[in-house]
Design a protein around this motif. Structure first.
Motif, PDB file in Angstrom:
ATOM      1  N   THR A 180       0.826  -1.217   0.000  1.00 33.84           N
ATOM      2  CA  THR A 180       0.000   0.000   0.000  1.00 33.84           C
ATOM      3  C   THR A 180       0.855   1.260   0.000  1.00 33.84           C
ATOM      4  O   THR A 180       1.960   1.262   0.550  1.00 33.84           O
ATOM      5  CB  THR A 180      -0.942   0.027   1.231  1.00 33.84           C
ATOM      6  N   MET A 181       0.333   2.309  -0.600  1.00 35.04           N
ATOM      7  CA  MET A 181       0.955   3.620  -0.410  1.00 35.04           C
ATOM      8  C   MET A 181       0.879   3.956   1.072  1.00 35.04           C
ATOM      9  O   MET A 181      -0.148   3.687   1.715  1.00 35.04           O
ATOM     10  CB  MET A 181       0.149   4.713  -1.136  1.00 35.04           C
ATOM     11  N   GLY A 182       1.912   4.577   1.600  1.00 36.84           N
ATOM     12  CA  GLY A 182       1.895   5.025   2.993  1.00 36.84           C
ATOM     13  C   GLY A 182       1.188   6.373   3.117  1.00 36.84           C
ATOM     14  O   GLY A 182       0.876   7.036   2.125  1.00 36.84           O
ATOM     15  N   ILE A 183       0.957   6.757   4.370  1.00 32.39           N
ATOM     16  CA  ILE A 183       0.245   8.016   4.643  1.00 32.39           C
ATOM     17  C   ILE A 183       1.024   9.227   4.096  1.00 32.39           C
ATOM     18  O   ILE A 183       0.439  10.138   3.507  1.00 32.39           O
ATOM     19  CB  ILE A 183       0.034   8.184   6.165  1.00 32.39           C
ATOM     20  N   GLY A 184       2.343   9.220   4.267  1.00 34.37           N
ATOM     21  CA  GLY A 184       3.146  10.353   3.789  1.00 34.37           C
ATOM     22  C   GLY A 184       2.990  10.545   2.289  1.00 34.37           C
ATOM     23  O   GLY A 184       2.855  11.677   1.805  1.00 34.37           O
ATOM     24  N   LEU A 185       2.982   9.444   1.556  1.00 30.52           N
ATOM     25  CA  LEU A 185       2.847   9.501   0.099  1.00 30.52           C
ATOM     26  C   LEU A 185       1.442   9.984  -0.280  1.00 30.52           C
ATOM     27  O   LEU A 185       1.278  10.833  -1.169  1.00 30.52           O
ATOM     28  CB  LEU A 185       3.122   8.106  -0.480  1.00 30.52           C
ATOM     29  N   ILE A 186       0.432   9.486   0.406  1.00 28.37           N
ATOM     30  CA  ILE A 186      -0.952   9.928   0.133  1.00 28.37           C
ATOM     31  C   ILE A 186      -1.082  11.436   0.366  1.00 28.37           C
ATOM     32  O   ILE A 186      -1.693  12.151  -0.429  1.00 28.37           O
ATOM     33  CB  ILE A 186      -1.948   9.139   1.018  1.00 28.37           C
TER      34      ILE A 186
END
Ligand code: PGA
Length: 243
Positions: A180-186
């Protein structure tokens, strides 16, 4: 974070689909961050309908999906690759080479994470990220934890997520992990739209909008982003103070 309550999922689909179509009409090579699950389906239908009438073309659009199961071939009907082709891509003529996913079958999750972040950057970053939310407050597959995640990574899915999604896996056991994309990337997306419908999302929506920012409710990180629009039906908004 601003939120809008609309009468039902169909009305949300029309509204969010129109936001996306209008963006693409202004910037033909828009970079979209896309989600799977039930929440975005009416939105995708609106995009398909407006594409079929010739009002918008997705020919130059680039897409990056949030997540993909591990240990599942991308051709499997339960994979998110398959979901996106069926529910959107094949119906709006997005070029396959413009659609991007994390590789759930990677043997090197660190290298895969770096590849995905670099590719997003090379494409100019995500203009608009579409999100659903899990009953436990997850976004993408960022499950409640002790720390906010950053770049993409391999995650062990929680019992809550497995219970919610195992209905899709009739013939094989549901994978226990995902990339999954991480929160920072989102949070690096320029604009974010989150959709939630149904009473089973009400607790997570309240924690996300009115609770403190905590990795125990990963969606609460969206409070730190300046451009988030949340679209709710009355059942998902039912526990909010200002509803
Ligand atoms: P759903 O899933 O849209 O199918 O409810 C959302 C999520 O789990 O993130």
């Amino acid at each position: 974070m601003k939120f809008v309550v609309l009468p039902n999922a169909a009305a949300i689909g029309l509204a969010v689909g129109d936001v996306i179509c209008d963006l693409v009409r202004k910037k033909s090579d828009t970079v979209l961050g896309l989600a799977t699950g039930a929440s975005p389906l009416p939105t995708y239908q609106r995009m398909i309908d407006r594409c079929k009438t010739g009002e918008v073309s997705f020919k130059d659009v680039r897409t990056f999906n949030l997540d993909e199961y591990c240990d599942l071939p991308e051709t499997h009907p339960c994979s998110y690759h398959y979901f996106m082709r069926k529910e959107l891509f094949d119906q709006v003529g997005i070029l396959p080479e413009h659609t991007h996913f994390l590789d759930g079958n990677t043997v090197d999750e660190g290298a895969e994470s770096q590849r995905y972040s670099a590719l997003i950057e090379q494409n100019g970053g995500i203009d608009l990220q579409l999100l659903g939310i899990g009953r436990n407050g997850h976004i993408g597959f960022n499950e409640p934890s002790e720390n906010f995640t950053q770049e993409s990574f391999k995650v062990a899915l929680t019992d809550s997520t497995i219970a919610a999604n195992s209905r899709y896996f009739r013939d094989i056991p549901m994978p226990k992990c995902a990339m999954t994309m991480g929160i920072g990337l989102i949070l690096r997306a320029r604009k974010i739209i989150l959709i939630a419908t149904g009473s089973e999302k009400a607790t997570a929506i309240k924690a996300m909008l009115e609770g403190s920012v905590t990795p125990r409710c990963p969606a609460s990180a969206l409070q730190k982003h300046p451009e988030v629009a949340v679209f709710l039906d009355p059942a998902a908004a039912a526990l909010l103070n200002e509803n």
